[in-house]
Design a protein around this motif. Structure first.
Motif, short mmCIF file in Angstrom:
data_model
loop_
_atom_site.label_atom_id
_atom_site.label_comp_id
_atom_site.label_asym_id
_atom_site.label_seq_id
_atom_site.Cartn_x
_atom_site.Cartn_y
_atom_site.Cartn_z
N LEU A 34 1.59 0.48 0.82
CA LEU A 34 0.23 0.02 1.09
C LEU A 34 -0.42 -0.24 -0.27
N GLY A 35 -0.72 -1.50 -0.54
CA GLY A 35 -1.32 -1.86 -1.83
C GLY A 35 -2.69 -1.20 -1.99
N LEU A 36 -3.08 -0.98 -3.24
CA LEU A 36 -4.37 -0.35 -3.50
C LEU A 36 -5.52 -1.23 -3.02
N ASP A 37 -5.34 -2.55 -3.02
CA ASP A 37 -6.37 -3.43 -2.49
C ASP A 37 -6.47 -3.30 -0.97
N GLU A 38 -5.34 -3.11 -0.29
CA GLU A 38 -5.35 -2.90 1.16
C GLU A 38 -6.00 -1.56 1.52
N LEU A 39 -5.71 -0.55 0.73
CA LEU A 39 -6.32 0.76 0.95
C LEU A 39 -7.83 0.69 0.76
N GLU A 40 -8.28 -0.04 -0.26
CA GLU A 40 -9.72 -0.22 -0.50
C GLU A 40 -10.37 -0.97 0.65
N ALA A 41 -9.68 -1.98 1.19
CA ALA A 41 -10.22 -2.72 2.33
C ALA A 41 -10.40 -1.79 3.53
N ILE A 70 -7.43 -6.58 5.31
CA ILE A 70 -7.67 -5.53 6.31
C ILE A 70 -6.67 -5.64 7.46
N GLU A 71 -6.31 -6.85 7.83
CA GLU A 71 -5.33 -7.04 8.91
C GLU A 71 -3.96 -6.48 8.50
N ARG A 72 -3.53 -6.80 7.27
CA ARG A 72 -2.25 -6.27 6.76
C ARG A 72 -2.28 -4.75 6.67
N ALA A 73 -3.38 -4.22 6.16
CA ALA A 73 -3.50 -2.77 5.98
C ALA A 73 -3.45 -2.05 7.32
N ARG A 74 -4.18 -2.52 8.29
CA ARG A 74 -4.19 -1.88 9.62
C ARG A 74 -2.81 -1.95 10.27
N HIS A 75 -2.12 -3.06 10.08
CA HIS A 75 -0.76 -3.18 10.64
C HIS A 75 0.17 -2.15 10.00
N LYS A 76 0.12 -2.01 8.68
CA LYS A 76 0.99 -1.05 7.98
C LYS A 76 0.68 0.39 8.37
N VAL A 77 -0.60 0.72 8.50
CA VAL A 77 -0.99 2.08 8.88
C VAL A 77 -0.53 2.38 10.30
N ALA A 78 -0.73 1.45 11.22
CA ALA A 78 -0.29 1.64 12.60
C ALA A 78 1.23 1.83 12.67
N CYS A 79 1.95 1.02 11.89
CA CYS A 79 3.41 1.14 11.82
C CYS A 79 3.82 2.53 11.34
N ALA A 80 3.19 2.98 10.28
CA ALA A 80 3.53 4.29 9.71
C ALA A 80 3.22 5.42 10.70
N LEU A 81 2.09 5.35 11.36
CA LEU A 81 1.71 6.40 12.30
C LEU A 81 2.60 6.43 13.54
N LEU A 82 2.86 5.27 14.09
CA LEU A 82 3.59 5.21 15.36
C LEU A 82 5.10 5.26 15.20
N GLN A 83 5.61 4.95 14.01
CA GLN A 83 7.06 4.97 13.80
C GLN A 83 7.47 6.05 12.80
N SER A 84 6.58 7.00 12.53
CA SER A 84 6.85 8.13 11.63
C SER A 84 7.44 7.69 10.29
N LYS A 85 6.69 6.85 9.61
CA LYS A 85 7.10 6.39 8.28
C LYS A 85 6.12 6.92 7.25
N MET A 86 6.54 6.91 5.99
CA MET A 86 5.70 7.38 4.90
C MET A 86 4.93 6.20 4.31
N LEU A 87 3.62 6.40 4.09
CA LEU A 87 2.80 5.39 3.41
C LEU A 87 2.77 5.73 1.93
N VAL A 88 3.10 4.77 1.10
CA VAL A 88 3.07 4.95 -0.35
C VAL A 88 1.98 4.02 -0.88
N PHE A 89 1.00 4.59 -1.62
CA PHE A 89 -0.12 3.83 -2.14
C PHE A 89 0.16 3.40 -3.57
N LYS A 90 0.33 2.10 -3.81
CA LYS A 90 0.53 1.64 -5.18
C LYS A 90 0.49 0.13 -5.26
N GLY A 91 0.29 -0.33 -6.47
CA GLY A 91 0.42 -1.74 -6.77
C GLY A 91 -0.74 -2.60 -6.31
#
Length: 172
Positions: A34-41, A70-91
């Motif tokens: 999850l990019g830092l810009d996506e996290l900020e959004a 915001i659309e990309r960020a929400r998709h990645k967060v939903a993926c991580a939560l529902l598929q038990s993946k790790m979110l890494v914040f960087k870049g």
């Protein structure tokens, strides 16, 4: 050939570099970056509850760009939560919004405010009018060339740092 990404302003670095399901070692999990810009959004829209146009202005991007972030960020967060993946914040093409420190000459109280915000008129503790920029933060002045940009404002970022586009994360 697409245009290069414009740097986006973020308020601060995240307090952690990753978020993962409890009880599962990180090396066993698939990671989603999850990019830092996506996290900020996410922070601006979902935590602070700002409208997209206000949030886009704070990040220094257009309203449509903010919508895509915001659309990309929400998709990645939903993926991580529902598929038990790790979110890494960087870049990401980001610059940390600089905080300015003001200090009271009377009582020594210090206050930090974001760059660009109006300075306080008086000390919040003792209400003295002797409230000014902290001595340890004052630079050489606006007229002197500074940094590789040479424009007198720290180079390339209007005095507010350099873009971290080519770095893996945000460093101080």
């Amino acid at each position: 050939m697409p245009r290069p990404c414009k740097c986006r302003w973020i308020a601060a670095e995240p307090p952690v570099s990753a978020f993962k399901p409890v009880g599962v070692p990180g090396r066993q999990l698939e990671a989603i970056e999850l990019g830092l810009d996506e996290l900020e959004a996410l922070r601006l829209a979902d935590l602070e509850g700002l409208y997209h146009d206000s949030a886009a202005e704070r990040m220094g991007v257009s309203r449509p760009t903010f919508g895509r972030l915001i659309e990309r960020a929400r998709h990645k967060v939903a993926c991580a939560l529902l598929q038990s993946k790790m979110l890494v914040f960087k870049g990401g093409p980001v610059m940390v919004q600089e905080q300015r420190t003001f200090e009271c000459a009377e009582c020594g109280a210090r206050v930090q405010i974001p760059h660009g915000a109006a300075p306080p008129a008086e000390c919040p503790s003792c209400h003295s009018k002797s409230f000014q920029r902290a001595a340890d933060e004052r630079g050489c002045g606006r007229g002197a060339p500074a940094g590789p940009g040479g424009g007198g404002h720290g180079g390339g970022g209007g005095g507010r740092g350099r873009c971290r586009r080519h770095r893996g994360g945000v460093t101080g």
